[in-house]
Design an enzyme around this catalytic site. Structure first.
Site, short mmCIF file in Angstrom:
data_model
loop_
_atom_site.label_atom_id
_atom_site.label_comp_id
_atom_site.label_asym_id
_atom_site.label_seq_id
_atom_site.Cartn_x
_atom_site.Cartn_y
_atom_site.Cartn_z
N GLU A 268 12.30 -42.87 10.80
CA GLU A 268 12.75 -43.74 9.69
C GLU A 268 12.44 -43.14 8.32
OE1 GLU A 268 14.59 -46.50 8.93
OE2 GLU A 268 15.22 -46.33 11.00
N HIS B 191 12.60 -39.95 7.44
CA HIS B 191 13.72 -39.05 7.14
C HIS B 191 14.98 -39.84 6.82
CE1 HIS B 191 11.23 -36.45 9.94
NE2 HIS B 191 11.32 -35.67 8.88
N LYS C 205 5.01 -39.68 1.42
CA LYS C 205 4.08 -39.45 2.54
C LYS C 205 3.33 -38.13 2.33
CE LYS C 205 2.60 -38.57 6.79
NZ LYS C 205 3.27 -37.49 7.42
N ASP C 206 4.10 -37.11 1.89
CA ASP C 206 3.51 -35.80 1.59
C ASP C 206 3.35 -35.70 0.07
OD1 ASP C 206 3.75 -34.29 4.38
OD2 ASP C 206 5.54 -35.50 4.08
N GLN D 254 2.69 -32.34 -1.58
CA GLN D 254 3.89 -31.51 -1.50
C GLN D 254 4.89 -31.91 -2.59
OE1 GLN D 254 5.98 -30.38 2.31
NE2 GLN D 254 7.23 -32.13 1.77
N VAL E 85 7.20 -44.38 4.35
CA VAL E 85 7.64 -45.35 5.36
C VAL E 85 6.62 -45.41 6.50
CG1 VAL E 85 9.51 -46.03 6.93
CG2 VAL E 85 10.05 -44.89 4.77
N SER F 221 5.49 -40.06 11.15
CA SER F 221 5.36 -38.61 11.13
C SER F 221 5.92 -38.06 12.44
CB SER F 221 3.88 -38.22 11.02
OG SER F 221 3.71 -36.84 11.31
N ARG G 256 4.69 -35.74 13.89
CA ARG G 256 3.50 -35.38 14.68
C ARG G 256 2.93 -36.57 15.44
NH1 ARG G 256 2.56 -31.50 10.22
NH2 ARG G 256 2.60 -29.43 11.18
P1 AMP Z 1 9.10 -33.16 7.47
O1 AMP Z 1 10.30 -33.10 8.36
O2 AMP Z 1 7.90 -33.84 8.09
O3 AMP Z 1 8.78 -31.84 6.82
O4 AMP Z 1 9.49 -34.14 6.28
C1 AMP Z 1 10.69 -33.97 5.57
C2 AMP Z 1 10.70 -34.92 4.41
O5 AMP Z 1 10.56 -36.25 4.90
C3 AMP Z 1 9.54 -34.69 3.42
O6 AMP Z 1 10.00 -34.89 2.09
C4 AMP Z 1 8.57 -35.75 3.81
O7 AMP Z 1 7.72 -36.17 2.77
C5 AMP Z 1 9.49 -36.88 4.23
N1 AMP Z 1 8.79 -37.79 5.12
C6 AMP Z 1 8.15 -37.50 6.27
N2 AMP Z 1 7.55 -38.60 6.76
C7 AMP Z 1 7.81 -39.61 5.89
C8 AMP Z 1 7.46 -40.99 5.82
N3 AMP Z 1 6.71 -41.57 6.75
N4 AMP Z 1 7.90 -41.70 4.76
C9 AMP Z 1 8.65 -41.12 3.79
N5 AMP Z 1 9.01 -39.83 3.80
C10 AMP Z 1 8.60 -39.08 4.84
#
Ligand code: AMP
Length: 296
Positions: free
Chosen positions: A35, A37, A149-150, A153, A176, A185, A187
């Protein structure tokens, strides 16, 4: 939706779109969508004519001891989710496409990357900054969507765009959470049922700090202590760091002054899985506004 694997294809698609007066939105990801993403894709869909989502598990942001090989991947499912969100282009380059040779040029964003996650992942943000700069160079002028979340970053990306005058509007989007509060996440897929229950310790720790600020606590060390105590109380969790910092430049603070925006950030291992979480707190006199993101 079209899927493209080559840099030249994405570049010419985005150039053509802009020539036709269309606004381009970019959502960089490592895939295995949830969610969080989806929320970025939705924000990009609303504000742009063309939405590009990249999926690239970037090897240069993982250290040799980290989970590059184990990182969850499911391109078929991601493809269906991206279609469902009205994405126009899925960019899925392989490593040879992004790094045809070991890069001699990397992007290092100074002080912002030294602490928090940068302290235990010393090369991580160089890898992130470099790949994001490449994605911006390939996509060209656009709005780019990143989740809070990050948080670190997002701060790093905002700073590199400003320092390098890149023609990109960076849009930060809410964190989220799962219904029980755990930050979404990719992960989380590593967690056993028992570990998944233990993962709630992170948001509980942030809640405790936020409650204390609401009750009038302004001492950063005391707030940090509450976060540490909550995580230490969870037998399956090992704290990596907990910090209370200025939400703008991520510098440590001693005291939550009036009119400050503060970030409470932590990372912890639940079993072998490293999870991060954060909350921002605005202090305006007796008024306190806590942003823990949204529950889905
Ligand atoms: P990732 O695929 O984990 O590298 O994340 C890709 C993008 O999605 C990054 O900008 C993250 O900050 C964002 N993202 C990942 N998890 C969440 C979350 N729980 N809430 C909001 N954005 C997220």
């Amino acid at each position: 939706m079209i899927t493209v694997n080559h840099i030249a294809q994405l570049r010419s698609f985005c150039d053509d779109a802009r020539r036709a007066g269309r606004r381009v939105g970019l959502v960089p990801t490592m895939g295995y969508f949830h969610e969080g993403h989806r929320s970025l894709m939705r924000a990009a869909r609303v504000e742009n004519d063309v939405v590009v989502v990249s999926i690239f598990v970037n090897p240069t942001q993982f250290s040799p001891s980290e989970d590059l090989d184990a990182y969850p991947r499911d391109l078929e499912r991601d493809d269906a989710i991206a279609r469902d969100e009205g994405v126009d282009v899925l960019f899925t380059p392989d490593t040879a496409e992004m790094y045809p040779r070991p890069p001699l040029t990397t992007v290092h964003v100074g002080d912002l990357t030294a602490e928090l996650c940068g302290a235990s992942r010393p090369y991580h943000f160089d890898g992130v900054a470099t790949v994001v700069t490449k994605l911006f160079a390939i996509t060209g002028p656009c709005r780019a969507y990143f989740g809070r979340k990050d948080y670190q970053q997002l701060a790093v990306v905002r700073r590199l765009v400003a320092d390098l005058d890149l023609p990109v509007d960076v849009v930060g989007c809410p964190l989220v959470r799962e219904p029980d509060g755990v930050a979404m996440s990719s992960r989380n897929a590593y967690l056993s049922a028992e570990e998944r229950a233990a993962a709630t310790a992170l948001v509980r720790a942030l809640d405790r700090a936020a409650e204390a600020v609401r009750a009038g606590e302004r001492d950063a060390a005391t707030l940090r202590g509450l976060v540490v105590a909550e995580v230490d109380g969870e037998p399956l969790a090992t704290l990596d760091y907990a910090e209370v910092v200025d939400a703008g430049d991520l510098s440590r603070i001693d005291h939550l002054e009036d009119s400050t925006d503060v970030l409470v950030a932590l990372a912890a291992r639940i079993g072998k899985t490293r999870l991060i979480d954060n909350a921002t707190i605005e202090v305006r006199g007796a008024q306190v506004r806590v942003d823990l993101g949204v529950r889905s």
